[in-house]
Design a protein around this motif. Structure first.
Motif, PDB file in Angstrom:
ATOM      1  N   ASN A  10       0.858  -1.185   0.000  1.00 20.96           N
ATOM      2  CA  ASN A  10       0.000   0.000   0.000  1.00 20.96           C
ATOM      3  C   ASN A  10       0.901   1.245   0.000  1.00 20.96           C
ATOM      4  O   ASN A  10       1.532   1.546   1.008  1.00 20.96           O
ATOM      5  CB  ASN A  10      -0.885  -0.029   1.246  1.00 20.96           C
ATOM      6  CG  ASN A  10      -1.801   1.181   1.333  1.00 20.96           C
ATOM      7  OD1 ASN A  10      -1.659   2.132   0.568  1.00 20.96           O
ATOM      8  ND2 ASN A  10      -2.720   1.137   2.273  1.00 20.96           N
ATOM      9  N   SER A  13       0.144   3.807   2.903  1.00 20.25           N
ATOM     10  CA  SER A  13      -0.024   3.477   4.327  1.00 20.25           C
ATOM     11  C   SER A  13       1.061   4.113   5.180  1.00 20.25           C
ATOM     12  O   SER A  13       2.194   4.302   4.736  1.00 20.25           O
ATOM     13  CB  SER A  13      -0.046   1.966   4.542  1.00 20.25           C
ATOM     14  OG  SER A  13       1.233   1.450   4.343  1.00 20.25           O
ATOM     15  N   GLY A  14       0.683   4.404   6.418  1.00 17.26           N
ATOM     16  CA  GLY A  14       1.612   4.890   7.438  1.00 17.26           C
ATOM     17  C   GLY A  14       2.555   5.967   6.942  1.00 17.26           C
ATOM     18  O   GLY A  14       2.146   7.017   6.479  1.00 17.26           O
ATOM     19  N   THR A  41      -1.040  -1.179  -4.402  1.00 11.11           N
ATOM     20  CA  THR A  41      -2.502  -1.157  -4.340  1.00 11.11           C
ATOM     21  C   THR A  41      -3.009   0.210  -4.823  1.00 11.11           C
ATOM     22  O   THR A  41      -2.273   1.195  -4.828  1.00 11.11           O
ATOM     23  CB  THR A  41      -3.007  -1.436  -2.910  1.00 11.11           C
ATOM     24  OG1 THR A  41      -2.444  -0.466  -2.025  1.00 11.11           O
ATOM     25  CG2 THR A  41      -2.614  -2.822  -2.453  1.00 11.11           C
ATOM     26  N   GLY A  68      -0.582  -1.472   6.298  1.00 14.15           N
ATOM     27  CA  GLY A  68      -1.167  -1.544   7.632  1.00 14.15           C
ATOM     28  C   GLY A  68      -1.951  -2.843   7.804  1.00 14.15           C
ATOM     29  O   GLY A  68      -2.005  -3.683   6.896  1.00 14.15           O
ATOM     30  N   GLY A  70      -4.963  -3.208   7.649  1.00 14.99           N
ATOM     31  CA  GLY A  70      -6.020  -3.253   6.633  1.00 14.99           C
ATOM     32  C   GLY A  70      -5.567  -3.993   5.378  1.00 14.99           C
ATOM     33  O   GLY A  70      -6.341  -4.739   4.766  1.00 14.99           O
ATOM     34  N   THR A  71      -4.322  -3.806   5.001  1.00 13.25           N
ATOM     35  CA  THR A  71      -3.793  -4.489   3.812  1.00 13.25           C
ATOM     36  C   THR A  71      -3.645  -5.990   4.085  1.00 13.25           C
ATOM     37  O   THR A  71      -3.989  -6.820   3.234  1.00 13.25           O
ATOM     38  CB  THR A  71      -2.435  -3.867   3.405  1.00 13.25           C
ATOM     39  OG1 THR A  71      -2.641  -2.481   3.159  1.00 13.25           O
ATOM     40  CG2 THR A  71      -1.873  -4.520   2.162  1.00 13.25           C
ATOM     41  N   THR A  95      -0.152   2.192  11.270  1.00 14.23           N
ATOM     42  CA  THR A  95       0.008   2.940  12.506  1.00 14.23           C
ATOM     43  C   THR A  95       0.025   2.029  13.737  1.00 14.23           C
ATOM     44  O   THR A  95       0.850   2.199  14.621  1.00 14.23           O
ATOM     45  CB  THR A  95      -1.096   4.010  12.653  1.00 14.23           C
ATOM     46  OG1 THR A  95      -2.329   3.450  12.215  1.00 14.23           O
ATOM     47  CG2 THR A  95      -0.779   5.218  11.827  1.00 14.23           C
TER      48      THR A  95
HETATM   49  N1  ATP Z   1      -3.089   3.764  -3.775  1.00 13.74           N
HETATM   50  C1  ATP Z   1      -3.973   4.022  -2.819  1.00 13.74           C
HETATM   51  N2  ATP Z   1      -4.519   5.248  -2.685  1.00 13.74           N
HETATM   52  C2  ATP Z   1      -5.411   5.522  -1.710  1.00 13.74           C
HETATM   53  N3  ATP Z   1      -5.832   4.612  -0.794  1.00 13.74           N
HETATM   54  C3  ATP Z   1      -5.318   3.372  -0.851  1.00 13.74           C
HETATM   55  C4  ATP Z   1      -4.361   3.015  -1.856  1.00 13.74           C
HETATM   56  N4  ATP Z   1      -4.025   1.718  -1.656  1.00 13.74           N
HETATM   57  C5  ATP Z   1      -4.757   1.284  -0.590  1.00 13.74           C
HETATM   58  N5  ATP Z   1      -5.524   2.262  -0.108  1.00 13.74           N
HETATM   59  C6  ATP Z   1      -6.445   2.170   1.048  1.00 13.74           C
HETATM   60  O1  ATP Z   1      -5.683   2.019   2.246  1.00 13.74           O
HETATM   61  C7  ATP Z   1      -6.468   1.324   3.224  1.00 13.74           C
HETATM   62  C8  ATP Z   1      -5.643   0.285   3.932  1.00 13.74           C
HETATM   63  O2  ATP Z   1      -4.695   0.952   4.704  1.00 13.74           O
HETATM   64  P1  ATP Z   1      -3.649   0.134   5.558  1.00 13.74           P
HETATM   65  O3  ATP Z   1      -4.327  -0.582   6.634  1.00 13.74           O
HETATM   66  O4  ATP Z   1      -2.730  -0.630   4.665  1.00 13.74           O
HETATM   67  O5  ATP Z   1      -2.738   1.312   6.111  1.00 13.74           O
HETATM   68  P2  ATP Z   1      -2.979   2.383   7.245  1.00 13.74           P
HETATM   69  O6  ATP Z   1      -4.396   2.832   7.178  1.00 13.74           O
HETATM   70  O7  ATP Z   1      -1.882   3.379   7.139  1.00 13.74           O
HETATM   71  O8  ATP Z   1      -2.674   1.530   8.498  1.00 13.74           O
HETATM   72  P3  ATP Z   1      -3.459   1.457   9.858  1.00 13.74           P
HETATM   73  O9  ATP Z   1      -4.695   0.671   9.539  1.00 13.74           O
HETATM   74  O10 ATP Z   1      -2.535   0.751  10.779  1.00 13.74           O
HETATM   75  O11 ATP Z   1      -3.710   2.879  10.231  1.00 13.74           O
HETATM   76  C9  ATP Z   1      -7.622   0.709   2.458  1.00 13.74           C
HETATM   77  O12 ATP Z   1      -8.783   1.425   2.796  1.00 13.74           O
HETATM   78  C10 ATP Z   1      -7.271   0.912   1.004  1.00 13.74           C
HETATM   79  O13 ATP Z   1      -8.411   1.054   0.193  1.00 13.74           O
END
Ligand code: ATP
Length: 338
Positions: A10, A13-14, A41, A68, A70-71, A95
């Protein structure tokens, strides 16, 4: 043919640092014997899930979920329903990174996290199925968990929002218990509760004491029901949590191991949180899929009692044996056979 690996990462992310490390990350998996490629992604809601499904169908051997929690959740959702499920690895870049904490994967060093694969250690992890979705770490319901949908993303972890609650006194009146009906192995709860929680690891919202005795591969959820508690009581319970996991014996708490749970609201709406995101409304049936996904793990660092490490057939044989012993007449159980 060489084994094939796909890094699904992703880019948002973070800390967004993954891109800079990608060449080094790919080199690690090449060194481990995999022909490795990477997929970034996209903003589409399920792009990690769909890519994981595609490469699993193509027969890839390893999928690395980099991002994260979520991925990781999405990659698991892509492969969990398939007969051929590639091995997985994770590179945390979110995070909270609860899952990496449970598997003892470095959380501040993406290349270091990738290098865990070189140790050639893995765990067959239990995952959860909630109606037709899969989750890797937490399922929860109740008004307290609903609050998490309104808080900023860095507070999204299930308990991370407590600090936020303390600040946001205006939310306190919302912390009302709701009527619920929860059936679990060997028991049922029917009444008012502030929340219920099913955990697969001991790493819940950054805390390791909420589920002090989680096993990663025993085929069971740790279920916690917090009976009707006001804000003061919740804070008291959190103090017990931080004080070495003493909440598990508190009269306000039901703490059990169970492989299946059916949760129903009574005269309310009950939203369900799966791995920190809204996952639909109850009624919902939760099943533990034992040892379903093989994950690269830092096994040396995981406490021995968190991993059974038994092959599923040995586990089944043990369960059969225990059941058979339970059925024996009392005398025979004690070793007297006459
Ligand atoms: N290229 C992208 N642009 C925007 N959003 C994206 C992209 N790739 C993935 N996402 C979104 O990111 C989200 C998943 O986030 P992920 O859990 O990996 O990281 P995070 O939110 O930084 O981590 P955490 O959940 O620990 O806060 C999903 O909702 C997904 O749709």
């Amino acid at each position: 043919m060489r084994k094939r690996a796909r890094v699904i990462y992703n880019p948002t992310s973070g800390r967004e640092a993954l891109k800079d490390d990608m060449i080094d990350i790919l080199a690690v998996y090449e060194k481990a014997g995999y022909e490795t490629s990477a997929y970034a992604t996209t903003p589409e809601p399920n792009s990690a899930r769909d890519e994981a499904y595609r490469v699993a169908k193509e027969g890839f051997d390893l999928i690395i979920a980099a991002g994260g929690d979520g991925t990781i959740n999405q990659v698991v959702n892509g492969i969990a329903g398939l007969r051929h499920r590639p091995k997985m690895a994770i590179i945390p870049a979110g995070t909270t990174n609860d899952y990496a904490r449970a598997l003892r994967i470095p959380r501040e060093d993406p290349v270091g996290a990738a290098k865990i694969v070189l140790k050639d250690q893995s765990i067959h992890m239990d995952i959860g199925k909630a109606n037709d979705q899969y989750f890797i770490n937490i399922a929860a319901g109740g008004l307290l968990t609903e609050l998490t949908y309104d808080v900023p993303s860095q507070m999204k972890s299930l308990f991370g929002y407590l600090a936020y609650l303390v600040k946001g006194a205006e939310l306190m009146p919302q912390i009302k218990p709701i009527q619920m009906d929860i059936k679990y192995d060997g028991g049922e709860f029917h009444g008012e509760a502030s929340m219920f929680l099913l955990a697969l690891t001991n790493s819940v919202g950054g805390f390791e004491q909420i589920v002090p005795d989680a096993s990663l591969d025993d085929g069971k959820f740790t279920m916690i029901i917090v009976k009707s508690a006001n804000m003061f009581e919740m804070m008291r319970l959190m103090t017990l949590v931080l004080n070495g996991g003493k909440h598990i014996n508190d009269p306000k708490v039901i703490y059990r191991k169970t492989s299946k749970v059916v949760a129903k609201p009574v005269d309310n709406r009950m939203m369900i949180n799966l791995d920190g995101e809204y996952g639909g409304d109850a009624p919902m049936t939760f099943k533990n899929l034992a040892r379903h996904i093989e994950m690269v793990a830092n096994l040396d660092e995981i406490p021995d009692d968190a991993v059974l490490g038994l092959p599923a057939d040995v586990q089944k044989a043990e369960e059969k044996f225990i059941k058979a012993v339970e059925k024996l007449p009392e005398d025979e159980k004690n070793g007297k056979t006459e």
